[in-house]
Design an enzyme around this catalytic site. Structure first.
Site, PDB file in Angstrom:
ATOM      1  N   ASN A 134       0.872  -1.174   0.000  1.00 29.97           N
ATOM      2  CA  ASN A 134       0.000   0.000   0.000  1.00 29.97           C
ATOM      3  C   ASN A 134       0.907   1.221   0.000  1.00 29.97           C
ATOM      4  O   ASN A 134       1.430   1.609   1.040  1.00 29.97           O
ATOM      5  CB  ASN A 134      -0.897  -0.020   1.244  1.00 29.97           C
ATOM      6  CG  ASN A 134      -1.691   1.265   1.396  1.00 29.97           C
ATOM      7  OD1 ASN A 134      -1.789   2.053   0.452  1.00 29.97           O
ATOM      8  ND2 ASN A 134      -2.258   1.476   2.577  1.00 29.97           N
ATOM      9  N   LYS A 172       0.179   4.287  -0.424  1.00 27.65           N
ATOM     10  CA  LYS A 172      -0.452   5.531   0.038  1.00 27.65           C
ATOM     11  C   LYS A 172      -0.119   6.648  -0.970  1.00 27.65           C
ATOM     12  O   LYS A 172       0.015   6.358  -2.157  1.00 27.65           O
ATOM     13  CB  LYS A 172      -0.003   5.856   1.461  1.00 27.65           C
ATOM     14  CG  LYS A 172      -0.110   4.614   2.356  1.00 27.65           C
ATOM     15  CD  LYS A 172       0.080   4.866   3.806  1.00 27.65           C
ATOM     16  CE  LYS A 172      -0.102   3.546   4.548  1.00 27.65           C
ATOM     17  NZ  LYS A 172      -0.078   3.701   5.986  1.00 27.65           N
ATOM     18  N   HIS A 193      -9.582   1.493   4.559  1.00 27.92           N
ATOM     19  CA  HIS A 193      -8.298   1.671   5.246  1.00 27.92           C
ATOM     20  C   HIS A 193      -8.464   2.678   6.384  1.00 27.92           C
ATOM     21  O   HIS A 193      -9.272   3.605   6.287  1.00 27.92           O
ATOM     22  CB  HIS A 193      -7.244   2.168   4.247  1.00 27.92           C
ATOM     23  CG  HIS A 193      -5.872   2.194   4.843  1.00 27.92           C
ATOM     24  ND1 HIS A 193      -5.424   3.254   5.595  1.00 27.92           N
ATOM     25  CD2 HIS A 193      -4.876   1.276   4.844  1.00 27.92           C
ATOM     26  CE1 HIS A 193      -4.199   2.986   6.027  1.00 27.92           C
ATOM     27  NE2 HIS A 193      -3.845   1.791   5.576  1.00 27.92           N
ATOM     28  N   GLU A 215      -6.857   5.163   7.277  1.00 29.57           N
ATOM     29  CA  GLU A 215      -6.708   6.577   6.891  1.00 29.57           C
ATOM     30  C   GLU A 215      -7.983   7.082   6.203  1.00 29.57           C
ATOM     31  O   GLU A 215      -8.346   8.252   6.342  1.00 29.57           O
ATOM     32  CB  GLU A 215      -5.460   6.757   6.016  1.00 29.57           C
ATOM     33  CG  GLU A 215      -4.194   6.655   6.869  1.00 29.57           C
ATOM     34  CD  GLU A 215      -3.028   5.964   6.194  1.00 29.57           C
ATOM     35  OE1 GLU A 215      -2.922   5.983   4.957  1.00 29.57           O
ATOM     36  OE2 GLU A 215      -2.196   5.376   6.936  1.00 29.57           O
ATOM     37  N   GLU A 236      -5.833  -4.390  10.540  1.00 36.28           N
ATOM     38  CA  GLU A 236      -4.768  -3.412  10.748  1.00 36.28           C
ATOM     39  C   GLU A 236      -5.069  -2.608  12.010  1.00 36.28           C
ATOM     40  O   GLU A 236      -5.828  -1.621  11.953  1.00 36.28           O
ATOM     41  CB  GLU A 236      -4.674  -2.459   9.553  1.00 36.28           C
ATOM     42  CG  GLU A 236      -4.326  -3.140   8.257  1.00 36.28           C
ATOM     43  CD  GLU A 236      -3.715  -2.162   7.260  1.00 36.28           C
ATOM     44  OE1 GLU A 236      -2.584  -2.398   6.818  1.00 36.28           O
ATOM     45  OE2 GLU A 236      -4.362  -1.139   6.960  1.00 36.28           O
ATOM     46  N   GLY A 256       2.227   2.629  10.630  1.00 35.59           N
ATOM     47  CA  GLY A 256       3.200   3.702  10.452  1.00 35.59           C
ATOM     48  C   GLY A 256       3.871   4.150  11.731  1.00 35.59           C
ATOM     49  O   GLY A 256       4.512   5.195  11.769  1.00 35.59           O
ATOM     50  N   SER A 272       3.075  -1.794  10.421  1.00 30.20           N
ATOM     51  CA  SER A 272       4.515  -1.898  10.659  1.00 30.20           C
ATOM     52  C   SER A 272       5.082  -3.294  10.399  1.00 30.20           C
ATOM     53  O   SER A 272       5.954  -3.766  11.116  1.00 30.20           O
ATOM     54  CB  SER A 272       4.863  -1.421  12.076  1.00 30.20           C
ATOM     55  OG  SER A 272       4.516  -0.050  12.240  1.00 30.20           O
ATOM     56  N   GLY A 275       5.036   1.423   4.739  1.00 29.86           N
ATOM     57  CA  GLY A 275       6.428   1.884   4.698  1.00 29.86           C
ATOM     58  C   GLY A 275       7.413   0.901   4.081  1.00 29.86           C
ATOM     59  O   GLY A 275       8.201   1.276   3.201  1.00 29.86           O
TER      60      GLY A 275
HETATM   61  P1  PGA Z   1       2.692   0.533   7.590  1.00 30.67           P
HETATM   62  O1  PGA Z   1       1.256   0.775   6.904  1.00 30.67           O
HETATM   63  O2  PGA Z   1       3.213  -0.778   7.080  1.00 30.67           O
HETATM   64  O3  PGA Z   1       3.534   1.702   7.152  1.00 30.67           O
HETATM   65  O4  PGA Z   1       2.461   0.494   9.072  1.00 30.67           O
HETATM   66  C1  PGA Z   1       0.341  -0.276   6.757  1.00 30.67           C
HETATM   67  C2  PGA Z   1      -0.929   0.208   6.117  1.00 30.67           C
HETATM   68  O5  PGA Z   1      -1.349   1.348   6.376  1.00 30.67           O
HETATM   69  O6  PGA Z   1      -1.569  -0.507   5.318  1.00 30.67           O
END
Ligand code: PGA
Length: 252
Positions: free
Chosen positions: A9, A11, A95, A97, A167, A173, A213, A235
């Site tokens: 992902n 983003k 998601h 976000e 998640e 993140g 993460s 990330g």
């Molecule tokens: P992250 O994001 O691996 O940076 O924690 C995961 C996600 O938002 O799908």
């Protein structure tokens, strides 16, 4: 057995030149693994180009969002059929976000999942609790409510095209990964809820990804848990080298 899915992902990251470089590096090192599917979700302007680059290697492309309506006066939105036209075959929906930064609620997400399925896009349907909800002992009720909002609108055949991503919002993140035991506990709950709606056969076939993460140094342990069937990665998916390592989880 269930399909394992490792998904990137991105983003709102990676412009055209970075996308080209990523796929050049990824494809140089990528070997298909039996039972493991790979998905990359770039931003909408690059979906078609990503499909061109990724398809020959069997890598699938996902959109990061879409609107539930088919067309009309919705400035700035894209529909499921438009996503499908790009050649993408998956779409990330719900998601955290989208829920917490852009105010999407369970009802909107349920409509999106339905619209995706009607247009032959497979939803990667995300759920997860906030830190304060976990600390208040509400993880189970939050996840159950989020799941039920969508599952009650689907039949078993539709459900089989859905990928679920758990998640925990406090792990996204932040560098704070859920332990495999914490994740497995919720994944087991999720599969149990799916079983309650659609029976054991369907429940056993649904891929449940973990996200939050996921990194090269924790992916093996997470993927060893019985009910964790993949990873949705932000990330650590931006660099081809690190994403390749995630694809090759537990490969010795
Ligand atoms: P992250 O994001 O691996 O940076 O924690 C995961 C996600 O938002 O799908």
């Amino acid at each position: 057995m269930r399909e394992n899915i490792i998904a990137a992902n991105w983003k709102m990251n990676h412009r055209a030149s970075e996308l080209e470089q990523f796929f050049q590096q990824l494809l140089a090192g990528y070997k298909e693994r039996e039972g493991v599917s790979v998905i990359v979700a770039p931003t909408a302007p690059y979906l078609a180009r990503a499909v061109e680059l990724a398809s020959p290697a069997g890598i699938k492309i996902a959109a990061q969002n879409m609107h539930f309506e088919a067309s009309g006066a919705f400035t700035g939105e894209i529909s499921a059929s438009m996503v499908r036209d790009t050649g993408a075959r998956y779409v990330i929906l719900g998601h955290s976000e989208r829920r917490h930064v852009f105010g999407e609620n369970d009802e909107m997400i349920a409509r999106k999942v339905k619209a995706a399925l009607e247009n032959k896009l497979q939803p990667i349907f995300c759920i997860g609790e906030l830190l304060e909800q976990r600390e208040a002992g509400k993880t189970e009720s939050v996840v159950t409510t989020q799941l039920n909002a969508v599952l009650t609108t689907l039949n078993a055949e539709e459900m089989l095209d859905v990928v679920v991503a758990y998640e925990p919002v406090w792990a996204i993140g932040t560098g704070k990964t859920a332990t495999p035991a914490q994740a497995e506990e919720v994944h087991r709950l999720v599969r149990g809820i799916i079983r309650g709606h659609f029976g054991d056969e369907v429940a056993q076939r649904i891929t449940i990804q973990y996200g939050g993460s996921v990194k090269p140094d924790n992916v093996d342990e997470l993927m060893s848990a019985e009910n964790i069937d993949g990873a949705l990665v932000g990330g650590a998916s931006l660099k081809a080298e690190s994403f390749l390592r995630l694809i090759n989880f537990n490969a010795g």
